[in-house]
Enzyme design. Sequence first.
Site, PDB file in Angstrom:
ATOM      1  N   ASP A 199       0.782  -1.158   0.003  1.00 29.16           N
ATOM      2  CA  ASP A 199      -0.082  -0.027  -0.120  1.00 29.16           C
ATOM      3  C   ASP A 199       0.961   1.014  -0.026  1.00 29.16           C
ATOM      4  O   ASP A 199       2.187   1.108   0.125  1.00 29.16           O
ATOM      5  CB  ASP A 199      -1.047   0.055   1.221  1.00 29.16           C
ATOM      6  CG  ASP A 199      -2.168   0.807   0.995  1.00 29.16           C
ATOM      7  OD1 ASP A 199      -2.093   1.609  -0.032  1.00 29.16           O
ATOM      8  OD2 ASP A 199      -3.140   1.125   1.678  1.00 29.16           O
TER       9      ASP A 199
HETATM   10  C1  BGC Z   1      -4.972   3.678   0.189  1.00 30.41           C
HETATM   11  C2  BGC Z   1      -5.231   2.464  -1.003  1.00 30.41           C
HETATM   12  C3  BGC Z   1      -4.962   3.177  -2.458  1.00 30.41           C
HETATM   13  C4  BGC Z   1      -3.601   3.722  -2.560  1.00 30.41           C
HETATM   14  C5  BGC Z   1      -3.327   4.392  -3.871  1.00 30.41           C
HETATM   15  C6  BGC Z   1      -3.667   4.161  -0.080  1.00 30.41           C
HETATM   16  O1  BGC Z   1      -3.419   5.307   0.766  1.00 30.41           O
HETATM   17  O2  BGC Z   1      -4.771   2.638   1.373  1.00 30.41           O
HETATM   18  O3  BGC Z   1      -6.276   1.872  -0.582  1.00 30.41           O
HETATM   19  O4  BGC Z   1      -5.264   2.003  -3.364  1.00 30.41           O
HETATM   20  O5  BGC Z   1      -3.528   4.667  -1.476  1.00 30.41           O
HETATM   21  O6  BGC Z   1      -4.134   5.555  -3.980  1.00 30.41           O
END
Ligand code: BGC
Length: 730
Positions: A287
Amino acid sequence: MNKFLLFLFAFVLTYSSFAQTLLYKDKNAATEKRVEDLLKRMTLEEKIFQMNQWAYGQNTNENNFEDKVRDLKPEIGSLIYRSQSPVFRNQIQKKAMEETRLGIPILMGFDVIHGFRTVFPIPLAQACSWNPDLVKQACHIAAKEAKLSGVDWTFSPMIDVARDARWGRVSEGYGEDSYTNAVFCVAAVNGYQGEKLTDKYSIAACLKHYIGYSLSEGGRDYQYSDVSGQTLWETFMPPYEAGVKAGVATLMSGFNDLSGVPASANHYTLTEVLKERWGHDGFVVSDWGSVQQLIQQGVAKDKKECALKSLMAGVEMDMVDNVYLENLKQLVDEGKVPVATIDEAVRRILRVKFRLGLFDNPYVEELPESKRYLQPEDRKVAAEIAAESMVLLKNTNNTLPITSAIKNIALIGPMVMDSVHIMGFWEGYGNSKDAESIFEGFSKEFNGKATLNYAKGCDFDGKNEDGFAEAVQAAAKSDVIVLCLGEKRNWSGENGVRSTLALPAIQEKLVAELKKTGKPIVLVLSSGRPLELIRLEPMADAILEIWQPGTDGGSATAGIISGRINPSGKLSITFPLATGQIPIYYNMRQSSRPWLGKYQDIPSLPLYWFGHGLSYTTYNYGEVKLSATQIKKNQTLVAEVEVSNNGNVDGKETVLWFISDPVATISRPMKELKYFEKKMLKAGEKSIYRFEIVPERDLSFTDSNGKRYVESGDYFVIVNNQKVKFELVD
Ligand code: BGC
């Protein structure tokens, strides 16, 4: 032939035979052969580049504050592609294809969570439709719009079973139940990925956030989460296992901990389970910054150790924090990371790129916006799923639908004119200009039939009561009050945490003021989570939960209120009576003293259980019939129930089939959903719903390491209020 021509001839011959030997560029060669061929041509630096993802374009997620638009290096493995322009994408891709030594395409990812430009209801709502086919269609439309804008890969579906609705990300998943999440996960994966990843409108899906993220303590995002092995396997793993079986291309590792071992450094979940046990051969992306966050999580002293821990655990791609890019070479040189580990990671990433057909078709069609987005047939699906996900929670004295006898409707509340919050969090490139507000929906629906008396009444929050008097006047002129309240879009979603599920006091006060008019009150609630309605429910004659229904929510809401559409949604998550009851969910285990342990100050039962949802017609359930009262473990038991639509309107009824196993070596929840089916029943029509119980699948349970058991003994099938016993023998 002169010397020059001879040289030219030799050059062309050598070059073309060189080109011919580039096996990885041969469309007709097998994917694995192409991957291996390319891999052996790559330098270590080129391989490490593939293992990194940068964000490119404008940041739309306020939580990802460290985002920088970097100078693009076309060797990068992937980009979070924040643009809607296919032309821009093709330019970037051209750089990668033509200006890098090996011409490896970049994988463009984006958060396409509940639509791209046509916005569908939030996933929590989608699950209330109990209509996986519709969800699959919605995901396919989202994939098409995204693909036509340059996106190859979505970070969706989120399948974190969530039971603490203070956690804002409850809106992004399919509710409190594991089986429900598994079914909708498969629908979403099939919708995004299509029949084949190389299909014109297919994009790769990504299961997230692997795993246990929703257990963040206190519901606060990014907090520690303590996940026992039993909970991990019983509650969290099944949707992931289903998604992997359905062929999902990728997974994302979570921000959270698994009892002290962060999800992004967890060898057990990322390698032993995902790769070795389930055989997943795509890749895992971290993530946003979750590799670097191992420092805050207390398991790595510096970024280098973060890189070592995440990669060795099984995270192949580092989302945005450059930790892999900056440290892997040195780790290889020091002998801490074997080259074989890098190769295996890159192999997995390349495999997904080949499977998507990116090497052979790196560019996307360049169509004008009018051909890419919001096509009438797609908006029809958006309106349909919005309507099917709305849940009629209460309807005393048939307050709804509003019949033609009613000539004056007071339309009150901060949600009436809204076209921003109705879209929910992670709205992709949803544009509020495209969204239909509740007011617009009502204006069309009741055009020439009733007068709408609008008043805002109050804002979403704050203390200003100046609008109350106008609201009371609008109510006084009307026969019924439709009061549209709710949450702002960023009160849920990532980092959208609330300490209470209640609406702000100002909104509750407005209801109390309007109650004094004596007019019937229909509450229309828009939210990204279940709400605390302990004070509001007694004041309302009818309650319709519309969630955050997306671009076509206005007409769907008006259609249900007028009776043009018969509501068919049922809750995918329990509405607690008060926030203090959290966690409360239908598949709890039995208390050891069920008659004690009650709250001193409030009742202990929730207001609306998972599965609750009313209709404008009445369904009668016949007796549940079983094909036998006793079966062996290798036999199948058939359960049937006849359901008839006894009312005057057509409707869709979902039958939820639960199993209860009261005595087992590891105690079971009081009941567990095992199957559901939604069917259209015309007025006066009846139909038999059928559930084939396969012991291995439906009666088994897991231990804390995922080993499954089927035990002989008494079981119950539960449908509606019926509970029928059968026996499983060896
Ligand atoms: C979130 C994810 C997301 C990623 C990309 C993160 O802050 O937890 O769910 O896919 O950002 O934008």
